[in-house]
Design a protein around this motif. Structure first.
Motif, mmCIF file in Angstrom:
data_model
loop_
_atom_site.group_PDB
_atom_site.id
_atom_site.type_symbol
_atom_site.label_atom_id
_atom_site.label_comp_id
_atom_site.label_asym_id
_atom_site.label_seq_id
_atom_site.Cartn_x
_atom_site.Cartn_y
_atom_site.Cartn_z
ATOM 1 N N ARG A 65 1.072 -5.190 4.878
ATOM 2 C CA ARG A 65 0.833 -4.035 4.009
ATOM 3 C C ARG A 65 0.686 -4.428 2.548
ATOM 4 N NH1 ARG A 65 -1.419 -0.125 5.346
ATOM 5 N NH2 ARG A 65 -0.294 1.343 4.006
ATOM 6 N N TRP B 213 0.812 -1.216 0.000
ATOM 7 C CA TRP B 213 0.000 0.000 0.000
ATOM 8 C C TRP B 213 0.847 1.268 0.000
ATOM 9 C CZ3 TRP B 213 -4.559 0.013 -1.787
ATOM 10 C CH2 TRP B 213 -5.429 -1.058 -1.589
ATOM 11 N N HIS C 257 -9.344 -1.503 -0.916
ATOM 12 C CA HIS C 257 -8.740 -1.116 0.363
ATOM 13 C C HIS C 257 -9.788 -1.140 1.486
ATOM 14 C CE1 HIS C 257 -6.904 1.573 3.406
ATOM 15 N NE2 HIS C 257 -5.772 1.027 2.970
ATOM 16 N N ALA C 258 -10.979 -0.642 1.174
ATOM 17 C CA ALA C 258 -12.063 -0.650 2.168
ATOM 18 C C ALA C 258 -12.445 -2.077 2.543
ATOM 19 C CB ALA C 258 -13.277 0.092 1.610
ATOM 20 N N TRP D 243 -4.759 -11.279 12.166
ATOM 21 C CA TRP D 243 -4.336 -10.478 11.005
ATOM 22 C C TRP D 243 -2.818 -10.241 11.031
ATOM 23 C CZ3 TRP D 243 -6.339 -8.920 6.511
ATOM 24 C CH2 TRP D 243 -5.658 -7.934 5.786
ATOM 25 N N ASP E 168 -0.064 -7.906 9.460
ATOM 26 C CA ASP E 168 0.011 -6.624 8.762
ATOM 27 C C ASP E 168 1.254 -6.560 7.870
ATOM 28 O OD1 ASP E 168 -0.658 -4.163 7.903
ATOM 29 O OD2 ASP E 168 -0.076 -3.096 9.723
ATOM 30 N N GLN F 50 -10.523 -4.648 2.402
ATOM 31 C CA GLN F 50 -9.431 -5.236 3.177
ATOM 32 C C GLN F 50 -9.473 -4.787 4.641
ATOM 33 O OE1 GLN F 50 -4.928 -4.462 2.772
ATOM 34 N NE2 GLN F 50 -5.271 -6.158 1.357
ATOM 35 N N GLU F 51 -9.917 -3.559 4.871
ATOM 36 C CA GLU F 51 -10.074 -3.088 6.244
ATOM 37 C C GLU F 51 -11.122 -3.923 6.989
ATOM 38 O OE1 GLU F 51 -8.418 -0.749 8.114
ATOM 39 O OE2 GLU F 51 -7.035 -0.975 6.430
ATOM 40 N N ASP F 52 -12.180 -4.313 6.268
ATOM 41 C CA ASP F 52 -13.193 -5.202 6.864
ATOM 42 C C ASP F 52 -12.576 -6.552 7.214
ATOM 43 O OD1 ASP F 52 -15.125 -3.252 6.618
ATOM 44 O OD2 ASP F 52 -15.895 -3.991 4.693
ATOM 45 N N ASP F 53 -11.716 -7.073 6.307
ATOM 46 C CA ASP F 53 -11.027 -8.341 6.582
ATOM 47 C C ASP F 53 -10.191 -8.234 7.849
ATOM 48 O OD1 ASP F 53 -12.038 -9.548 4.309
ATOM 49 O OD2 ASP F 53 -10.266 -9.149 3.073
ATOM 50 N N ARG F 54 -9.503 -7.098 8.002
ATOM 51 C CA ARG F 54 -8.649 -6.886 9.160
ATOM 52 C C ARG F 54 -9.466 -6.958 10.469
ATOM 53 N NH1 ARG F 54 -3.961 -3.568 9.812
ATOM 54 N NH2 ARG F 54 -4.297 -2.725 7.726
ATOM 55 N N LYS F 55 -10.641 -6.307 10.462
ATOM 56 C CA LYS F 55 -11.487 -6.293 11.654
ATOM 57 C C LYS F 55 -12.000 -7.685 11.986
ATOM 58 C CE LYS F 55 -12.979 -1.529 10.830
ATOM 59 N NZ LYS F 55 -14.088 -0.685 10.327
#
Length: 384
Positions: free
Chosen positions: A292, A224, A274-275, A288, A290, A277-282
């Motif tokens: 990047r 990223w 990207h949005a 998770w 990181d 992927q943020e859901d995947d992280r949560k």
């Protein structure tokens, strides 16, 4: 009474070739040769046996060669042993992809078909026959890789005094069967594939590969911090293609390191990705990782090439364009579509990260339609 048959006499070769005679007790010829003395002072005089004098003399010659070279091949060391030892200790520093490829080739082709052979008894003819038998089922490139696995395994055994010579080095790789040629999507097919990819986890990957022309190994390594989706000081949205999944993270060549502007559809796809992927992280929480990575699994780890191919095949099937397609052909399609729009070859070479236009012409000659047809068009006009 009939006269007795005379017993075969001992025959002495030239100096250093040993003695060959008939061994009544064993019912075969026996050979002996003096090879100096052991460290304790005991005379070394090994014995060999064979059905003919010629066979025994050949064995004696091999003993002399071994003595001169200092190599003492093991009588029980097999091709399987050699390959297994090489895979275990001879590939240090290689990437996981290289290790996996070598293991797969060894376990699928080398060990099942040559594994039982004693390494000291393996001949160049054995290797030749084996490679010839594979030529009808494997592409030339795979044959070369297969040949290299055996050659390098025997080299490893040579360095450990397990065998005197490398018979795989005495053999040329035969021509294999024709590999499937790469192809490119037409504009209509490309649109169908993009439509089928919408809503899948691979959508942004497909859009980036098709519209920017990055290699699959570059897309899977993209981070990223190398993606800039907002214009800044007159610089358009762009991606910095500086890494790949190759060993040490290097790109294929120095000129493969490039910074590429991206069109609006790519910007939109990457923002949505990207949005997601943020859901995947949560959802993943503590699991998770990181890294990047732009394109990652649901826990942030690197995508496996085989999984990408499988997911892309499902998209192609859904698109209804037919045929067998691979992710790398999105790059071929990029070159083809750029060429059809009249983009100069020099510009295409820079975009795809080639060191020269010659590379672009060789690799993508089928996709460079204006370049390929230009000569025929000129000559057709001249001699109309």
């Amino acid at each position: 009474m009939g006269s007795k048959e005379p017993k075969p006499k001992k025959t002495r070769g030239q100096a250093g070739q040993g003695t060959v005679y008939w061994d009544e007790a064993k019912g075969c010829f026996r050979g002996e040769i003096s090879l100096g003395y052991t460290p304790s002072g005991k005379r070394r005089r090994p014995k060999v046996y064979g059905r003919t004098k010629t066979e025994v003399r050949e064995k004696l010659r091999e003993l002399v060669k071994e003595a001169k070279s200092g190599v003492k091949p093991s009588a029980t060391y097999t091709v399987t042993d050699a390959v297994t030892d090489w895979l275990k200790r001879g590939l240090k520093g290689c990437s996981k992809a290289t290790l996996d490829k070598c293991r797969n080739l060894a376990n699928k082709h080398v060990i099942p078909e040559l594994g039982r052979a004693k390494l000291k008894d393996l001949t160049a003819d054995d290797v030749d026959d084996w490679l010839d038998s594979k030529a009808g089922e494997l592409a030339t490139r795979t044959l070369r890789e297969l040949h290299a696995v055996l050659r390098r395994a025997i080299q490893f055994a040579q360095r450990r005094d397990k065998v005197l010579r490398n018979v795989a080095e005495l053999v040329d790789t035969p021509q294999g069967k024709e590999g499937r040629p790469s192809k490119a999507l037409t504009l209509s097919q490309a649109r169908d594939v993009l439509k089928a990819a919408e809503g899948t986890r691979l959508f942004a990957y497909v859009v980036l590969s098709l519209m920017v022309g990055v290699r699959t190994e570059e897309a899977r390594a993209l981070r990223w911090e190398h993606v800039h989706l907002s214009p800044l000081a007159g610089v358009p949205p762009h991606v910095e293609v500086w890494r790949s999944v190759r060993e040490h993270g290097d790109t294929k060549t120095k000129k493969s390191r490039r910074t590429l502007a991206v069109p609006e559809p790519v910007v939109e796809a990457l923002r949505a990705h990207h949005a997601a992927q943020e859901d995947d992280r949560k959802v993943a929480g503590g699991a998770w990782q990181d890294n990047r990575l732009v394109f990652a699994t649901v826990v942030g780890t690197e995508l496996d090439a085989a999984n990408v191919r499988r997911a892309f095949r499902a998209i192609v099937k859904e698109s209804g364009i037919g045929g067998s397609w691979t992710p790398r052909e999105l790059r071929h399609s990029f070159v083809s579509l750029m060429s059809e729009k009249g983009v100069p070859l020099e510009a295409i070479a820079r975009l795809v990260g080639h060191s020269s236009t010659a590379t672009t012409e060789i690799v993508y000659r089928k996709e460079l339609r204006p370049v390929i047809t230009e000569g025929a068009e000129v000559m057709g006009d001249l001699f109309k």
